[in-house]
Enzyme design. Structure first.
Site, PDB file in Angstrom:
ATOM      1  N   HIS A 241      41.433  54.307   1.050  1.00 21.98           N
ATOM      2  CA  HIS A 241      41.077  55.769   0.735  1.00 21.98           C
ATOM      3  C   HIS A 241      39.685  55.709   0.353  1.00 21.98           C
ATOM      4  CE1 HIS A 241      44.981  57.253   0.154  1.00 21.98           C
ATOM      5  NE2 HIS A 241      45.667  56.275  -0.489  1.00 21.98           N
ATOM      6  N   CYS A 291      38.356  58.771   4.309  1.00 21.81           N
ATOM      7  CA  CYS A 291      37.985  59.908   4.107  1.00 21.81           C
ATOM      8  C   CYS A 291      36.752  59.996   3.493  1.00 21.81           C
ATOM      9  CB  CYS A 291      38.776  60.865   3.155  1.00 21.81           C
ATOM     10  SG  CYS A 291      40.384  61.491   3.971  1.00 21.81           S
TER      11      CYS A 291
END
Length: 420
Positions: A241, A291
């Site tokens: 992440h 991301c």
């Protein structure tokens, strides 16, 4: 932190790195709330005293409005008041305006032929032209002939070692419950693809799965402290992440399984010329599947034939973690203009900073799936940057929500993989 304070820290950085005694600073920095204990432990692991001082000054710029006056107070309390006074002087001095190149007017004579009727024949125009001494020197174009088809040693990185270098893959799939981060289903598929691909490209591949932030740092430091003298390259792949972070050189951050972020630029700096001497002058490649933020890009209409939209089923996920906008009484993280960046480094991001990066549970992320396919088809004939353009083009055409990979490129030469 105000711009003039950041400017003072940047101007005074060389003197601070040379003279700052960091050991007495750790306790008051924690007591004043500028750094947490884990953050200080990470700073202390940066290497020599000078490297610790350098990283402290870099991180200090992101610590908010009260960081600068608090740091000055700590310097005075630890017997380093002369450094505090130096920073105050730098803070009060005006920025030096950039010097403009020497522009000299050159008269151009308009010829009478093919002129519009409203232009006076032989009219002279004064056009500013950069002086010859100020013009950048361009390398000469190589002569045509048999040498054109051969890769020049001056233009391409040398890749003769066997193996070419180490490849470290950090694959975070499962995150602790307290982190609030979801399981990254499909990431193991990405990891297996890249393991096979980089082994085929003559790299020694080491994979580590589900590491906390500090464990990730230790693996990265272990790799950076190895002797790479007999090798030609180094690759780091991070699947996790991600989020936006304050930065100076490279944007973005990645999460450990404990929910603690690591700035990308900190990861990259473990391998720069000063931190990893045996990789000086050699390409260091970073591939980040995470991301860059939480925005969903719906794209814009273009006049061309586009691929049909893919349905957004339940299997499509993003690696985004929201970047929360601070309230009025909290300092907004600083995004600072660039500093001179270490050479021979390329950081390839799965998405543009600020936007999400899409991942399918069944087939892995769009970015890794496309990167693996492009490397398989073109690594034997094309340089890395050309292949990354292909990756960006292919990924940008997918789905209703859009994604476009990009890179920060500071390579000095073309990079070709070895295909045996």
């Amino acid at each position: 932190m105000e711009e003039r304070q950041r400017r003072a820290l940047r101007r005074g950085r060389a003197r601070l790195v040379a003279a700052l005694r960091v050991e007495p600073l750790w306790e008051p920095l924690e007591q004043r709330g500028l750094f947490t204990r884990p953050m200080l432990e990470e700073l202390q692991s940066a290497g020599s005293r000078g490297e610790q001082a350098r990283q402290l000054i870099i991180d200090l710029e992101t610590r908010g409005k009260q960081a600068f006056p608090a740091f000055l107070s700590i310097l005075r309390d630890t017997g380093q008041g002369h450094l505090a006074e130096m920073l105050i002087q730098e803070c009060e001095s005006r920025p030096v305006p950039p010097q403009l190149p020497d522009l000299r007017p050159v008269e151009l004579e308009l010829q009478e032929a093919n002129q519009p009727k409203n232009v006076i024949p032989h009219e002279r125009l004064s056009v500013p032209v950069q002086a010859e001494s100020e013009r950048p020197r361009m390398p000469p174009v190589p002569a045509r002939g048999s040498a054109v088809d051969k890769r020049s040693r001056d233009q391409d990185y040398e890749m003769k070692a066997d193996p070419c270098g180490h490849c470290l893959i950090l694959n975070n799939v499962n995150f602790c419950r307290d982190s609030g981060l979801s399981t990254r289903e499909g990431s193991d598929i990405d990891c297996e693809k890249l393991e096979r691909r980089f082994k085929a490209l003559c790299f020694t591949v080491l994979t580590r799965r589900d590491l906390k932030a500090q464990e990730m740092v230790l693996e990265l430091l272990k790799l950076s402290r190895q002797d790479h003298s007999a090798l030609d390259c180094c690759i780091v792949v991070i699947l996790s992440h991600g989020c936006q972070t304050s930065h100076i050189q490279f944007p973005g951050g990645v999460y450990g399984t404990d929910g603690k972020p690591i700035p990308i630029e900190k990861i990259v700096n473990y391998f720069n010329g000063s931190s990893c001497p045996s990789l000086r002058g050699k390409p260091k490649l970073f591939f980040i599947q995470a991301c860059g933020g939480e925005q969903r890009d719906q794209g814009f209409v273009v006049d061309c034939d586009s691929p049909k939209e893919e349905a957004l089923g339940d299997s499509l996920e993003s690696d985004a973690i929201p970047f929360r906008v601070p309230s009025d009484n909290v300092d907004e993280p600083d995004a600072i203009a660039s500093l001179p960046t270490p050479s021979d480094i390329l950081v390839s991001y799965s998405t543009f900073p600020g936007f999400v990066s899409w991942r399918e549970k069944s087939s892995g992320s769009w970015y890794v799936e496309t990167l693996d396919s492009v490397l398989e088809q073109y690594a034997h004939s094309e340089d890395l940057l050309s292949m990354l353009v292909r990756v960006a083009h292919a990924v940008s055409a997918r789905g209703r929500y859009k994604q476009i990979p990009g890179c920060f490129n500071f390579l000095r030469k073309k990079f070709f993989f070895v295909c045996r």
